[in-house]
Design a protein around this motif. Structure first.
Motif, PDB file in Angstrom:
ATOM      1  N   UNK A   1       0.824  -1.210   0.000  1.00 62.21           N
ATOM      2  CA  UNK A   1       0.000   0.000   0.000  1.00 62.21           C
ATOM      3  C   UNK A   1       0.856   1.258   0.000  1.00 62.21           C
ATOM      4  N   UNK A   2       1.924   1.255   0.763  1.00 59.91           N
ATOM      5  CA  UNK A   2       2.821   2.413   0.800  1.00 59.91           C
ATOM      6  C   UNK A   2       3.458   2.610  -0.571  1.00 59.91           C
ATOM      7  N   UNK A   3       3.882   1.542  -1.199  1.00 55.77           N
ATOM      8  CA  UNK A   3       4.497   1.638  -2.521  1.00 55.77           C
ATOM      9  C   UNK A   3       3.497   2.185  -3.537  1.00 55.77           C
TER      10      UNK A   3
ATOM     11  N   UNK B   1       1.669   9.375  -5.898  1.00 54.58           N
ATOM     12  CA  UNK B   1       2.114  10.723  -5.561  1.00 54.58           C
ATOM     13  C   UNK B   1       3.225  11.171  -6.503  1.00 54.58           C
ATOM     14  N   UNK B   2       4.133  10.284  -6.818  1.00 52.62           N
ATOM     15  CA  UNK B   2       5.222  10.616  -7.733  1.00 52.62           C
ATOM     16  C   UNK B   2       4.691  10.919  -9.130  1.00 52.62           C
TER      17      UNK B   2
ATOM     18  N   UNK C   1       3.390  14.933 -13.270  1.00 54.50           N
ATOM     19  CA  UNK C   1       2.379  15.568 -14.122  1.00 54.50           C
ATOM     20  C   UNK C   1       2.339  17.073 -13.878  1.00 54.50           C
ATOM     21  N   UNK C   2       2.427  17.486 -12.623  1.00 55.09           N
ATOM     22  CA  UNK C   2       2.438  18.922 -12.302  1.00 55.09           C
ATOM     23  C   UNK C   2       3.677  19.600 -12.882  1.00 55.09           C
TER      24      UNK C   2
END
Length: 58
Positions: free
Chosen positions: A26-28, A34-35, A40-41
């Motif tokens: 789940x953390x991965x 998020x990465x 994308x931003x």
């Protein structure tokens, strides 16, 4: 009853292992999402910067 007493430690260890692997997974997954969002931003910011820069007319 001795069979149950013999299997309980194995079952408990298996459950702890399963929860640990699930947590790492789940953390991965969250980190990858998020990465991807940050990338994308950055990509959108670079495109916006390119659109604002004056271009020479040919």
């Amino acid at each position: 009853m001795p069979y149950i007493e013999a299997l309980v430690p194995t079952i408990v260890v298996a459950l702890v292992f399963w929860f640990a692997i699930r947590a790492v997974s789940n953390v991965d997954r969250t980190e990858r999402a998020a990465e991807a969002e940050v990338e994308e931003q950055i990509k959108l910011a670079a495109q916006a910067k390119d659109n604002k820069s004056p271009k020479a007319d040919n």
